[in-house]
Design a protein around this motif. Structure first.
Motif, PDB file in Angstrom:
ATOM      1  N   ARG A 135      50.341  15.392   1.134  1.00  0.00           N
ATOM      2  CA  ARG A 135      49.203  14.508   1.333  1.00  0.00           C
ATOM      3  C   ARG A 135      49.708  13.162   1.794  1.00  0.00           C
ATOM      4  NH1 ARG A 135      44.451  15.886  -1.197  1.00  0.00           N
ATOM      5  NH2 ARG A 135      43.545  14.707   0.517  1.00  0.00           N
ATOM      6  N   ARG A 138      45.382  29.697   6.633  1.00  0.00           N
ATOM      7  CA  ARG A 138      44.325  28.710   6.357  1.00  0.00           C
ATOM      8  C   ARG A 138      44.634  27.376   7.042  1.00  0.00           C
ATOM      9  NH1 ARG A 138      39.870  31.304   4.919  1.00  0.00           N
ATOM     10  NH2 ARG A 138      40.266  32.845   3.315  1.00  0.00           N
ATOM     11  N   ALA A 139      45.903  27.002   7.022  1.00  0.00           N
ATOM     12  CA  ALA A 139      46.293  25.733   7.651  1.00  0.00           C
ATOM     13  C   ALA A 139      46.044  25.799   9.157  1.00  0.00           C
ATOM     14  CB  ALA A 139      47.766  25.443   7.364  1.00  0.00           C
ATOM     15  N   ARG A 143      43.856  27.615  10.699  1.00  0.00           N
ATOM     16  CA  ARG A 143      42.406  27.555  10.929  1.00  0.00           C
ATOM     17  C   ARG A 143      41.886  26.129  10.804  1.00  0.00           C
ATOM     18  NH1 ARG A 143      39.319  32.472   8.116  1.00  0.00           N
ATOM     19  NH2 ARG A 143      40.232  34.182   9.270  1.00  0.00           N
ATOM     20  N   GLN A 144      42.404  25.418   9.809  1.00  0.00           N
ATOM     21  CA  GLN A 144      41.983  24.026   9.635  1.00  0.00           C
ATOM     22  C   GLN A 144      42.352  23.203  10.874  1.00  0.00           C
ATOM     23  OE1 GLN A 144      43.997  20.898   7.036  1.00  0.00           O
ATOM     24  NE2 GLN A 144      42.388  21.636   5.683  1.00  0.00           N
ATOM     25  N   GLY A 158      40.257  24.202  13.867  1.00  0.00           N
ATOM     26  CA  GLY A 158      38.917  23.622  13.699  1.00  0.00           C
ATOM     27  C   GLY A 158      38.893  22.182  14.188  1.00  0.00           C
ATOM     28  N   LEU A 198      35.907  19.739  14.996  1.00  0.00           N
ATOM     29  CA  LEU A 198      35.430  19.504  13.626  1.00  0.00           C
ATOM     30  C   LEU A 198      36.192  18.326  13.026  1.00  0.00           C
ATOM     31  CD1 LEU A 198      35.274  23.111  12.095  1.00  0.00           C
ATOM     32  CD2 LEU A 198      33.326  21.655  12.686  1.00  0.00           C
ATOM     33  N   ARG A 199      35.459  17.397  12.479  1.00  0.00           N
ATOM     34  CA  ARG A 199      36.113  16.283  11.785  1.00  0.00           C
ATOM     35  C   ARG A 199      36.215  16.673  10.308  1.00  0.00           C
ATOM     36  NH1 ARG A 199      34.884   9.860  12.256  1.00  0.00           N
ATOM     37  NH2 ARG A 199      35.649   9.384  10.186  1.00  0.00           N
ATOM     38  N   ILE A 200      37.447  16.797   9.838  1.00  0.00           N
ATOM     39  CA  ILE A 200      37.697  17.321   8.483  1.00  0.00           C
ATOM     40  C   ILE A 200      38.469  16.304   7.661  1.00  0.00           C
ATOM     41  CG2 ILE A 200      38.849  19.160   7.159  1.00  0.00           C
ATOM     42  CD1 ILE A 200      38.520  20.973   9.635  1.00  0.00           C
ATOM     43  N   ARG A 201      38.065  16.161   6.421  1.00  0.00           N
ATOM     44  CA  ARG A 201      38.830  15.335   5.488  1.00  0.00           C
ATOM     45  C   ARG A 201      39.008  16.133   4.197  1.00  0.00           C
ATOM     46  NH1 ARG A 201      37.058   9.253   3.876  1.00  0.00           N
ATOM     47  NH2 ARG A 201      35.399   9.854   5.268  1.00  0.00           N
ATOM     48  N   GLY A 202      40.103  15.912   3.502  1.00  0.00           N
ATOM     49  CA  GLY A 202      40.281  16.534   2.189  1.00  0.00           C
ATOM     50  C   GLY A 202      41.274  17.675   2.195  1.00  0.00           C
ATOM     51  N   LEU A 203      41.188  18.466   1.146  1.00  0.00           N
ATOM     52  CA  LEU A 203      42.206  19.483   0.864  1.00  0.00           C
ATOM     53  C   LEU A 203      41.564  20.863   0.706  1.00  0.00           C
ATOM     54  CD1 LEU A 203      45.248  19.888   0.053  1.00  0.00           C
ATOM     55  CD2 LEU A 203      44.518  19.521  -2.296  1.00  0.00           C
ATOM     56  N   THR A 204      42.079  21.830   1.478  1.00  0.00           N
ATOM     57  CA  THR A 204      41.677  23.216   1.271  1.00  0.00           C
ATOM     58  C   THR A 204      42.631  23.836   0.256  1.00  0.00           C
ATOM     59  OG1 THR A 204      40.769  23.465   3.493  1.00  0.00           O
ATOM     60  CG2 THR A 204      41.390  25.485   2.355  1.00  0.00           C
ATOM     61  N   LEU A 205      42.056  24.385  -0.815  1.00  0.00           N
ATOM     62  CA  LEU A 205      42.873  24.915  -1.912  1.00  0.00           C
ATOM     63  C   LEU A 205      42.913  26.430  -1.875  1.00  0.00           C
ATOM     64  CD1 LEU A 205      41.696  22.902  -5.032  1.00  0.00           C
ATOM     65  CD2 LEU A 205      43.958  22.851  -4.006  1.00  0.00           C
ATOM     66  N   SER A 262      43.491  29.775  -4.071  1.00  0.00           N
ATOM     67  CA  SER A 262      43.454  30.191  -5.479  1.00  0.00           C
ATOM     68  C   SER A 262      44.736  30.889  -5.890  1.00  0.00           C
ATOM     69  CB  SER A 262      42.306  31.165  -5.710  1.00  0.00           C
ATOM     70  OG  SER A 262      41.107  30.497  -5.536  1.00  0.00           O
TER      71      SER A 262
END
Lengths: 269, 393
Positions: free
Chosen positions: A84, A234-235, A237-238, A241, A246-253, A255
């Motif tokens: 981060r 996932r990374a 894809r983010q 995107g 796509l404007r993205i903020r934050g964390l994809t977790l 499980s």
């Protein structure tokens, strides 16, 4: 020409990073993207590494934060894997470290009835290492476990470092009955050290580790399966995107789920 | 699913409706029947729903075309013999749904399939954002989940702290987010071009617990959730339906004339901790970065400050529990939010204190639980959206 994604890594051959890259390549090619992997072992990134990139994916702390800030402010879509940036809203993908450690400790304490735990830390300069350590401290409080400070071992996510630390502890004391390692490779190294010292796993010492891979499966290690290739997918894809607007903020977790092996106990023990 | 569904069946009787509404209703009726495994072939569906066989065949064909159902395998023939029926089954991954929970500290989202299985989670911290900035952050979190879609997006559900008009799609008042009379549904629906549903967080937690069961238990019939973080909210799920007038009760004044959220909210806990340190200088609690887990640990180790603070919180919460129990007689009360880290002994203490305020028999009839999942409101938002859009869950 297909758009090009850059992947910055400090060690593409290391198990974690290799699997992340495999996941990135799979997801990118499925959407018609090309991938260029750039190795930056010393965190010195030549500017030409970024030429022609539609977006950049950085694994852990392979690229210095100030360079990342410059790239982000310059408008290049950036996604981080297990890292981060404290003051910039660069999106990231990471395993659910808090959940994973909670599952491992619950398994040892509630199901295996172990209370004298040793923790092998990861790299405390990396997000995953810091978060897993904090999660372990939290779980100690949840179960009211009081363990001596010397039971927190330095591991750095490097099996040989973990082995040495555990061997030194065993020279002083055998008075522990469970080990939680911040990653599965360090857990496997710990099992070797215990076995060499004549301590049986899991009867005398139960061992669990964070994350999974073929090595963990082969050894029957109890772990939380944070699928590393899925982390890469996932990374990617983010990042794609973002490249696509796509404007993205934050964390994809991602499980974590308990995979019981033969190194701890079974849930009904 | 964690609950019996027959009671829902009775809700499906149509009133006066247009032809299109009737068709939609019948489609949902059939989808529900397959989803809940009440019937799995056209003849059985016709028998169960009372719809004509040709109507059932047409609608099942539409549902198959939409990807929501698929054919597979043959069933048993009837007692009198005849052709074995082609079976139909529900396709949970035909669509994905996004559920978002906005609380006082972060926007947390889940991407789920139609059975409520979580595909991805994404969150961002609110930090000091308020008003329009929160709206921007909300879209950035939704975008984080849209990037992970494996199927078409069906709808979006959003949980909000504060007073929400679900039917109008308007957030009337959310003190923590700096929103007032915000047409959230209209804004998001125009932006994403899918149906959007909103609700109060605690109400959505109640829906999640009803749909998927409470911690270690199956879903109760009559459930009240008490959500404590910075504020205090109440959610009610009554015989399968969410009661839409719960929500923020932080402004309720207790007998000592203090607002409930000023007594139970985390800000108050931190302030009381600072005050009590003078009285208990030998405490093992850390001076800074206190968490509920520290209080739990301190109480378990006999720390006087932790015990005093836990006792105060249990007393305030017991008053709320006594009121809720006396008025609603729920069979289950679930405490949710970060306060659950105080643990089971705290909850037992709350129940004991509530018994002293009300008839013990009334409180003893209630099952108390802690809802540990931090994602419950987001899961509830997804469940609520699926419920509204397809009448499933």
């Amino acid at each position: 020409m297909k758009p090009l994604l850059g992947v910055m890594t400090n060690n593409p051959g290391e198990v974690f990073q290799r699997n992340v890259i495999a996941g990135v390549e799979e997801a990118a090619s499925a959407r018609g993207y090309r991938v260029r992997v750039v190795t930056v072992p010393d965190r010195q990134v030549p500017d030409q590494s970024f030429e022609g990139l539609a977006g950049l994916l950085v694994i852990a702390n392979a690229v210095p934060d100030d360079v990342l800030c410059r790239l982000y402010e310059g408008g290049l879509p950036v996604s981080l894997v297990s890292h981060r940036l404290p003051n910039l809203p660069v999106p990231a993908v990471a395993p659910n470290n808090t959940q994973g450690i909670a599952i491992l400790v619950e398994h040892l304490v509630v199901h295996c009835h172990r209370r004298r735990l040793v923790f092998i830390q990861g790299n405390m300069e990396q997000n995953d290492g810091i978060q897993r350590d904090a999660a372990f401290q939290q779980e100690l409080m949840r179960y009211n476990l009081n363990i001596p400070p010397q039971y927190i071992l330095r591991g750095d996510f490097i099996p040989s470092v973990a082995s040495q630390a555990l061997a030194r502890l065993i020279e002083q004391t055998h008075d522990f009955d469970g080990i939680v390692a911040s990653d599965f490779l360090m857990a496997l190294a710990a099992i070797d050290v215990l076995t060499a010292a004549g301590l049986s796993v899991p009867d005398e010492v139960a061992v669990v580790g964070f994350g999974s891979g073929p090595e963990a499966d082969a050894a029957g290690l109890t772990n939380v399966a944070a699928n590393v290739s899925e982390l890469g997918r996932r990374a990617a894809r983010q990042l794609m995107g973002q490249v696509e607007g796509l404007r993205i903020r934050g964390l994809t977790l991602l499980s974590a789920e308990l995979v019981e092996g033969s190194t701890s106990c079974h849930a009904d023990a | 699913m964690g609950h019996s569904n027959i009671e829902f069946w009775s809700r499906m009787k149509p009133g006066k409706a247009t032809r299109e509404q009737l068709k939609r209703h019948n489609r949902q009726l059939l989808l529900r029947a397959v989803y809940y495994d009440l019937a799995n072939n056209r003849a059985a569906l016709a028998q169960m729903t009372g719809l004509a066989k040709p109507t059932v065949s047409d609608l099942i064909a539409e549902l198959i075309d939409a990807g929501l159902l698929e054919e597979g395998g043959l069933g048993e023939s009837t007692d009198i013999g005849g052709k074995r029926p082609m079976l139909v089954r529900f396709v949970p991954d035909a669509r994905h749904v996004i559920g978002i929970s906005l609380d006082t500290t972060r926007a947390f989202g889940v991407l789920s399939n139609l059975s409520g299985q979580i595909i991805a989670r994404h969150y961002a911290d609110l930090d000091t954002l308020r008003g329009d900035e929160v709206l921007v952050l909300l879209t950035e979190v939704i975008n984080g989940l849209i990037a992970q879609l494996d199927a078409p997006l069906l709808c979006i559900g959003v949980g909000v702290p504060g007073v929400v008009d679900n039917d109008a799609g308007i957030v009337r008042q959310s003190e923590y987010l700096g929103w007032q009379e915000l047409s959230l549904v209209e804004i998001l629906a125009n932006h994403y071009n899918v149906p959007v549903y909103i609700g109060n967080n605690s109400e959505l937690i109640a829906i999640a617990q009803f749909a998927f069961g409470t911690e270690g238990d199956t879903a109760p019939e009559n459930l009240v959730t008490l959500f404590v973080n910075e504020g205090v909210e109440v959610g009610v799920a009554w015989q399968g339906a969410a009661y839409h007038h719960g929500g923020d009760i932080g402004s309720l004044h207790l007998s000592n004339s203090q607002r409930l959220d000023k007594l139970l909210g985390w800000e108050h806990v931190q302030a009381r901790h600072a005050e009590l340190r003078h009285q208990y200088p030998n405490t093992i609690l850390p001076e800074h970065d206190l968490t509920y887990m520290h209080l739990r640990y301190g109480a378990a180790n006999g720390d006087d400050l932790a015990l005093a603070l836990n006792d105060e919180l249990a007393s305030y919460l017991a008053q709320l529990v006594a009121w809720v129990t006396g008025l609603l007689r729920p069979d289950h009360i679930s405490l949710v939010g970060p306060i659950v880290n105080l643990g089971e002994s705290f909850l037992d203490d709350v129940a004991r204190k509530a018994e002293a305020l009300l008839s013990p028999a009334l409180v003893q009839n209630v099952v108390f639980s802690l809802g540990y999942s931090p994602n419950m409101s987001a899961i509830g938002a997804a469940a609520y959206a699926i419920q509204k859009e397809l009448d499933l869950i």
